[in-house]
Design a protein around this motif. Structure first.
Motif, PDB file in Angstrom:
ATOM      1  N   ARG A 197      15.929 -21.728  18.189  1.00 52.29           N
ATOM      2  CA  ARG A 197      17.294 -22.289  17.694  1.00 52.29           C
ATOM      3  C   ARG A 197      18.232 -22.523  18.763  1.00 52.29           C
ATOM      4  O   ARG A 197      18.139 -22.101  19.776  1.00 52.29           O
ATOM      5  N   LYS A 198      18.917 -23.644  18.216  1.00 51.78           N
ATOM      6  CA  LYS A 198      19.857 -24.049  19.226  1.00 51.78           C
ATOM      7  C   LYS A 198      19.493 -24.445  20.528  1.00 51.78           C
ATOM      8  O   LYS A 198      20.256 -24.126  21.389  1.00 51.78           O
ATOM      9  N   SER A 199      18.413 -25.171  20.621  1.00 55.47           N
ATOM     10  CA  SER A 199      17.822 -25.481  21.891  1.00 55.47           C
ATOM     11  C   SER A 199      17.792 -26.700  22.397  1.00 55.47           C
ATOM     12  O   SER A 199      17.727 -27.168  23.526  1.00 55.47           O
ATOM     13  N   ARG A 200      18.454 -27.676  21.489  1.00 54.08           N
ATOM     14  CA  ARG A 200      18.676 -29.183  21.763  1.00 54.08           C
ATOM     15  C   ARG A 200      20.116 -29.540  21.484  1.00 54.08           C
ATOM     16  O   ARG A 200      20.400 -29.479  20.363  1.00 54.08           O
ATOM     17  N   LEU A 201      20.876 -29.750  22.344  1.00 54.17           N
ATOM     18  CA  LEU A 201      22.223 -30.305  22.359  1.00 54.17           C
ATOM     19  C   LEU A 201      22.096 -31.947  22.164  1.00 54.17           C
ATOM     20  O   LEU A 201      21.689 -32.690  23.282  1.00 54.17           O
ATOM     21  N   TYR A 202      22.777 -32.413  21.455  1.00 56.14           N
ATOM     22  CA  TYR A 202      22.836 -33.839  21.091  1.00 56.14           C
ATOM     23  C   TYR A 202      24.154 -34.351  20.590  1.00 56.14           C
ATOM     24  O   TYR A 202      24.586 -33.754  19.318  1.00 56.14           O
ATOM     25  N   ARG A 203      25.044 -35.072  21.239  1.00 58.74           N
ATOM     26  CA  ARG A 203      26.197 -35.295  20.694  1.00 58.74           C
ATOM     27  C   ARG A 203      27.318 -34.345  20.237  1.00 58.74           C
ATOM     28  O   ARG A 203      27.787 -34.090  19.383  1.00 58.74           O
ATOM     29  N   GLY A 204      27.249 -33.334  21.259  1.00 60.21           N
ATOM     30  CA  GLY A 204      28.103 -32.087  21.069  1.00 60.21           C
ATOM     31  C   GLY A 204      27.530 -31.191  20.118  1.00 60.21           C
ATOM     32  O   GLY A 204      28.562 -30.157  19.756  1.00 60.21           O
ATOM     33  N   LYS A 205      26.489 -31.351  19.327  1.00 64.90           N
ATOM     34  CA  LYS A 205      26.184 -30.453  18.492  1.00 64.90           C
ATOM     35  C   LYS A 205      24.730 -29.742  18.820  1.00 64.90           C
ATOM     36  O   LYS A 205      23.795 -30.432  19.332  1.00 64.90           O
ATOM     37  N   TYR A 206      24.360 -28.662  18.347  1.00 64.40           N
ATOM     38  CA  TYR A 206      23.213 -27.868  18.850  1.00 64.40           C
ATOM     39  C   TYR A 206      22.041 -28.029  17.706  1.00 64.40           C
ATOM     40  O   TYR A 206      22.367 -27.981  16.719  1.00 64.40           O
ATOM     41  N   TYR A 207      20.944 -28.477  17.986  1.00 58.80           N
ATOM     42  CA  TYR A 207      19.817 -28.461  17.019  1.00 58.80           C
ATOM     43  C   TYR A 207      18.823 -27.508  17.601  1.00 58.80           C
ATOM     44  O   TYR A 207      18.615 -27.147  18.592  1.00 58.80           O
ATOM     45  N   ASP A 208      17.627 -27.191  16.333  1.00 60.38           N
ATOM     46  CA  ASP A 208      16.633 -26.510  16.756  1.00 60.38           C
ATOM     47  C   ASP A 208      15.513 -27.196  17.212  1.00 60.38           C
ATOM     48  O   ASP A 208      15.399 -28.447  17.039  1.00 60.38           O
ATOM     49  N   SER A 209      14.571 -26.576  18.194  1.00 58.87           N
ATOM     50  CA  SER A 209      13.253 -27.434  18.330  1.00 58.87           C
ATOM     51  C   SER A 209      12.471 -26.646  17.312  1.00 58.87           C
ATOM     52  O   SER A 209      12.609 -25.562  17.010  1.00 58.87           O
ATOM     53  N   VAL A 210      11.683 -27.447  16.456  1.00 57.45           N
ATOM     54  CA  VAL A 210      10.954 -27.206  15.620  1.00 57.45           C
ATOM     55  C   VAL A 210       9.333 -27.311  15.849  1.00 57.45           C
ATOM     56  O   VAL A 210       8.838 -28.540  16.314  1.00 57.45           O
ATOM     57  N   LYS A 211       8.419 -26.269  15.622  1.00 56.59           N
ATOM     58  CA  LYS A 211       7.058 -26.448  16.140  1.00 56.59           C
ATOM     59  C   LYS A 211       6.306 -26.473  14.928  1.00 56.59           C
ATOM     60  O   LYS A 211       6.310 -25.547  13.882  1.00 56.59           O
ATOM     61  N   LEU A 212       5.493 -27.396  14.657  1.00 54.71           N
ATOM     62  CA  LEU A 212       4.625 -27.432  13.389  1.00 54.71           C
ATOM     63  C   LEU A 212       3.208 -27.373  13.918  1.00 54.71           C
ATOM     64  O   LEU A 212       2.919 -27.905  14.930  1.00 54.71           O
ATOM     65  N   GLY A 213       2.300 -27.121  12.966  1.00 59.53           N
ATOM     66  CA  GLY A 213       0.894 -27.107  13.437  1.00 59.53           C
ATOM     67  C   GLY A 213      -0.075 -26.742  12.268  1.00 59.53           C
ATOM     68  O   GLY A 213       0.381 -26.521  11.042  1.00 59.53           O
TER      69      GLY A 213
END
Length: 185
Positions: A159-175
């Motif tokens: 959660r909230k591990s990617r900051l882009y244009r001032g907003k935090y995004y999650d890193s999502v792992k699929l498998g």
């Protein structure tokens, strides 16, 4: 894993990167200051411009060393992007795949899905791996949707591990596990 023949999907073809491809690849990646593809492919990472001559020399060196983890994605001989794998933990046979479609006309689901499906078929056939993973970010809904349509499951979120244009995004792992892949094919 240098392939003698291209991998043919229903819409795309996956081929070894060759010296003759380098200028076209450089042009797709670096010719625009703010390319559209960057909005989806890890836009939170900085893309450092590189002169063609330096790019050519670096990539040619990798090709001569047997670059085997990355293939060019083509549609009717037109390069549209690259697909690759990397060992997350080689001794555990754990690998991750990724794809970058640079050409905007081919960024749609059918081309990306076909490339990933063709690549996963090949990787499961080639390696004694139990699983294939794919990581993206929560801002890339299309990639998450494609992964799920191909039978992948969301295995984790950072959660909230990617900051882009001032907003935090999650890193999502699929498998997907080998037996799951085989059951949907």
């Amino acid at each position: 894993m240098h392939m003698s023949e291209p991998l043919k999907g229903s819409l795309v073809q996956l081929e070894n990167l060759k010296e003759k491809d380098l200028h076209e690849l450089w042009d797709l990646i670096y010719n625009e200051d703010h390319p559209e593809w960057r909005k989806w492919d890890s836009p939170y990472l900085t893309l450092q411009p590189i002169e063609y001559e330096k790019f050519h020399d670096q990539m040619l060196n990798l090709i001569k060393q047997g670059l085997d983890k990355q293939l060019v994605v083509k549609v009717k001989e037109k390069m549209i992007g690259v697909i690759f794998y990397d060992w997350e933990h080689e001794s555990s046979n754990s690998l991750e795949i990724g794809i970058a479609i640079y050409h905007p006309a081919y960024r749609g689901d059918p081309y990306v899905s076909d490339a990933i499906k063709t690549w996963m078929d090949y990787l499961f056939y080639t390696f004694p791996i139990p699983r294939i993973g794919l990581s993206t970010w929560s801002g890339n809904d299309r990639m998450i949707k494609i992964g799920k349509e191909l039978g992948m499951m969301v295995e984790g979120r950072i959660r909230k591990s990617r900051l882009y244009r001032g907003k935090y995004y999650d890193s999502v792992k699929l498998g997907i596990l080998r037996e799951e892949w085989e059951s949907v094919q």
